[in-house]
Write an enzyme that holds these catalytic residues in place. Structure first.
Site, PDB file in Angstrom:
ATOM      1  CG  ASP A 145      -1.969   1.069   1.127  1.00 53.75           C
ATOM      2  OD1 ASP A 145      -2.964   0.842   0.421  1.00 53.75           O
ATOM      3  OD2 ASP A 145      -1.790   2.141   1.737  1.00 53.75           O
ATOM      4  CG  LEU A 146       1.476   3.274  -3.605  1.00 56.85           C
ATOM      5  CD1 LEU A 146       1.345   4.160  -4.826  1.00 56.85           C
ATOM      6  CD2 LEU A 146       2.854   2.647  -3.538  1.00 56.85           C
ATOM      7  CG  ASP A 199      -3.149   3.946  -2.321  1.00 59.64           C
ATOM      8  OD1 ASP A 199      -4.058   3.128  -2.081  1.00 59.64           O
ATOM      9  OD2 ASP A 199      -2.743   4.778  -1.485  1.00 59.64           O
TER      10      ASP A 199
END
Length: 525
Positions: free
Chosen positions: A363-364, A406
């Protein structure tokens, strides 16, 4: 010359007509083949779906029965611990027998409130000291046969106590609850007594507060509870499973579901049995009329559009190929999507192609700042760059997919050692953290990763993804910009609770400094 041309024209027209006729016949044949294939394939799908439904239901029924057996044993152990885990019981049953306690707390309570039929106190010398049958105190001679029957459980219960006892001065105690703690201190089994199936629980008599025990073997409380037909019927109704019974090995019906519930094997084994249900019969009865109607409509529809279908065949093929690609891939990054990844993982696990594999949930961090500052086109550019960096890091060790805005996920099938996976995760985080050029500036985002292994951390595709996702949540909760494994304890274990990142690992930089999740415009040179 004109006649020759006319003859040539007629021949050409005849050839074109024959060609069109052949194409029409071919299309009709194709349509017929499609209808037949549709019927056969749907019949096959129904058969396969019915078979899978039967298999899944069989597994579910087995799990339901196993869980119910464990629940019944735990209930008996919990009820017994009302006496066996009590300072009053230590005072009344260890050094000397308090018969008033036996009458009031054991004879009147355990049978009336919990249905525990037989209760026996066994001393450290293996001799019975008290026997209560229902609400009646019996002779010790009657207790001896029960002690002999469950002697292995008595020995095992003592061993559990001796392994877990803690010193308090020159005496001993137990700090955890014998039933509710992670390490349970009771031993249980199902055994035949006088032709009836009984649940048996043996547990050392333990203090719950101030009392302590002398050195040496403890006294053991042995409880027996008959598994009545009413109890079994009630459990079957609650589980939605029919024909539930507990029988010796030699009486297991042919074709019945069976689960061994006793410690003993062979002639002494006891099995929980039930009548398996078959959802496939319901599937066929519900789906067959619908399938017949659909096939009829398909025949009419295909006959009406056969010629048009021939003309549109090429366009449809191209469109279908494009749609198939889009159905399984992310349009922005070109990576596989969630549907493709889930199906691939399910197929790999169900076919047993891998002895082990690892799932990385990525996960960004701080990605929203890019969209908020430069808009979604810049965010799309960041996502494409991140996708290419993840692919470059993973290479031939697995596949990567984009599963959300994202969010990315990786399936590793090579290089599954813990150190190797940790090193890969560090490489992914570092590559993602590298600066990304966008129109009019640059962006830096970070990443957090959660890792889980199949089958070590979970047994199914959904649960291994869930385990990796939970590890990702812990990584984000602990400061982001790092990788957590599914079996990592919290934020590094109880010793590190309440400490900052620098205290937990002096060599680890602050995540905000490491990731520098910022969006800053470039100054033209």
């Amino acid at each position: 010359m004109v006649l020759a041309n006319n003859e040539k024209g007629r021949l050409m027209a005849r050839w074109m007509k024959m060609r069109e006729s052949n194409i029409a016949v071919g299309i009709y044949l194709i349509c017929a083949a499609v209808v037949i294939a549709f019927s056969v394939s749907n019949a096959h799908v129904l058969m396969r779906a019915g078979g899978i439904a039967d298999e899944v239901r069989a597994v579910d029924e087995r799990d339901l029965v196993r869980n119910e057996v464990a629940r019944q044993i735990e209930i008996l152990a919990r009820d017994q611990s009302q006496i066996s885990h009590w300072d009053e019981a230590v005072r009344a049953l260890i050094s000397r027998i308090d018969w008033e306690f036996v009458r009031e707390e054991m004879a009147d309570w355990l049978w009336d409130d919990f249905g525990i039929q037989t209760t026996i106190v066994v001393g450290p010398d293996d001799a019975p000291r008290v026997m209560v049958f229902e609400d009646d105190i019996r002779t010790l001679a009657e207790a001896q046969s029960h002690v002999d029957l469950a002697f292995d459980l008595i020995v095992a219960a003592r061993e559990l106590y001796m392994a877990k006892r803690m010193p308090r001065g020159d005496r001993f105690t137990i700090l955890s609850h014998p039933v509710r703690s992670r390490v349970q201190l009771y031993v249980s089994d199902f055994r035949m007594i006088d032709g009836d199936v009984n649940m048996i629980v043996a547990q050392a008599i333990l203090p719950d507060d101030e009392e302590t025990l002398p050195d040496g073997l403890p006294s053991v409380l042995l409880t027996l509870k008959p598994l009545t037909a009413a109890m079994i019927a009630e459990a079957g109704n609650k589980l939605g499973v029919s024909g539930v019974a507990v029988v010796p090995e030699g009486e297991v019906p042919a074709g019945a579901g069976a689960l061994r519930v006793s410690r003993g094997e062979g002639a002494n084994a006891l099995y929980a049995t039930w009548t398996p249900s078959h959802p496939s019969s319901v599937i066929w009865s519900e789906a067959l009329p619908v399938l017949a109607g659909v096939v009829g409509l398909a025949i009419l529809a295909l006959g009406a559009v056969a010629l048009l279908y021939g003309r549109a065949l090429h366009r449809m093929q191209k469109s279908e190929a494009r749609n198939r690609f889009l159905a399984h891939h992310d349009a922005l990054t070109g990576l596989p999507n969630r549907l493709y990844f889930d199906r691939l993982l399910e197929d790999i696990l169900s076919r047993g192609e891998q002895d082990s594999c690892a799932v990385l949930c990525i996960d960004l961090d701080r990605f929203k700042a890019v969209n908020d500052t430069y808009g979604h086109s810049a965010g799309d550019a960041v996502l494409r760059t991140v996708a290419s960096r993840i692919l470059a890091a993973v290479k031939g060790r697995g596949i990567a997919a984009r599963v959300g805005g994202d969010e990315f996920i990786v399936l590793l099938h090579e290089g599954l050692g813990r150190d190797a996976v940790r090193l890969l995760c560090d490489g992914i985080v570092e590559s993602i953290c590298a600066e990304i050029e966008i129109e009019g500036g640059h962006a830096s985002v970070g990443a957090s990763i959660g890792v889980a292994w199949w089958p070590e951390d979970a047994r199914t595709a959904k649960s291994v993804i869930r385990s990796a996702d939970e590890a990702l949540y812990r990584a984000k909760e602990d400061g982001r910009g790092r990788a957590y494994l599914a079996d990592d304890e919290g934020a590094g274990g109880p010793d590190l609770e309440g400490r900052g990142p620098e205290q937990q690992d002096p060599g680890r930089r602050d995540p905000d400094e490491r990731i520098a999740a910022r969006v800053a415009p470039q100054t033209p040179r």
